[in-house]
Motif scaffolding. Structure first.
Motif, short mmCIF file in Angstrom:
data_model
loop_
_atom_site.label_atom_id
_atom_site.label_comp_id
_atom_site.label_asym_id
_atom_site.label_seq_id
_atom_site.Cartn_x
_atom_site.Cartn_y
_atom_site.Cartn_z
N UNK A 79 -19.77 66.44 79.60
CA UNK A 79 -20.47 67.49 80.08
C UNK A 79 -20.61 69.30 79.15
N UNK A 80 -19.39 69.14 77.95
CA UNK A 80 -19.83 70.48 77.98
C UNK A 80 -19.94 70.16 76.13
N UNK A 81 -20.14 69.05 75.33
CA UNK A 81 -20.87 69.12 74.34
C UNK A 81 -21.52 67.59 74.55
N UNK A 82 -21.35 66.91 75.23
CA UNK A 82 -21.53 65.46 74.66
C UNK A 82 -22.66 65.70 75.01
N UNK A 111 -28.98 58.55 82.36
CA UNK A 111 -28.39 59.14 80.87
C UNK A 111 -26.00 58.81 81.13
N UNK A 112 -26.42 57.56 80.01
CA UNK A 112 -24.49 57.29 80.41
C UNK A 112 -23.62 58.18 79.80
N UNK A 113 -22.11 58.68 80.39
CA UNK A 113 -21.67 59.52 80.01
C UNK A 113 -20.46 59.45 80.60
N UNK A 114 -19.53 59.95 79.83
CA UNK A 114 -18.22 60.08 81.26
C UNK A 114 -17.42 58.59 81.09
N UNK A 115 -18.19 58.01 80.88
CA UNK A 115 -17.65 55.98 80.03
C UNK A 115 -16.16 56.15 79.78
#
Length: 182
Positions: free
Chosen positions: A13-16, A64-68
């Motif tokens: 959530x910051x740079x990814x 959008x795959x994130x925080x996996x």
């Protein structure tokens, strides 16, 4: 006891994958807020998804795959976590690894249940983090609905939304629901 809740200050959530300049800009404010904490219970939430994220209800609306779980993007920003680790003037919860609640959705049911269980000790709750317009607002409203007599505030200078406009709109919604914006 005052509780400070740091919502989803994770790399994605910051740079990814879902990072924004606004989220990156608040990291130093969050670090300072944690470093200046004394006698508070600081709790973290951590957005947590699995490899099948794209097949979930959220994944179908936000593909959008994130925080996996287990990936670098899932981790809480190291400077923020280190600010907490290095502040010996805050309260630790021995049964809660790194004072963190993982959550598969926007709001943390486990966090709210924990707060409810110790509500007689809580005088005030402050929230900060990302995204103001999704996870911060969700957690703030869940907490307000569960603990209506506890003072709840959101630190606007330590929050970032998906867009600056949606950040402001979320702050307005929370204020209308009697959550103080500081």
């Amino acid at each position: 006891m005052k509780v400070l809740i740091v919502v989803d200050m994770q790399k994605d959530f910051i740079t990814g994958a879902l990072g924004t300049a606004e989220a990156a800009d608040i990291v130093s404010n969050v670090v300072k807020r944690i470093e200046n904490s004394s006698g508070e219970l600081i709790l973290f939430t951590q957005d947590t998804h699995r490899e099948n994220y794209l097949n979930t209800a959220e994944g179908k609306k936000l593909p959008v795959p994130h925080c996996i779980e287990g990936t670098d993007g899932w981790k809480i920003d190291e400077t923020i976590l280190n600010a907490w680790r290095n502040n010996s003037n805050t309260i630790r919860v021995s049964k809660l690894p790194e004072n963190t609640f993982t959550k598969p959705v926007f709001g943390s049911v486990d966090l709210v249940a924990y707060l409810k269980a110790c509500c007689s000790e809580i005088s005030e709750i402050e929230l900060l983090g990302v995204c103001t317009d999704i996870c911060v607002v969700s957690n703030a409203l869940m907490i307000k609905n569960t603990l209506p007599d506890i003072k709840i505030s959101v630190n606007a200078n330590c929050c970032a939304g998906v867009t600056p406009k949606s950040h402001t709109e979320a702050l307005n919604v929370m204020q209308m629901c009697h959550i103080d914006i500081i």
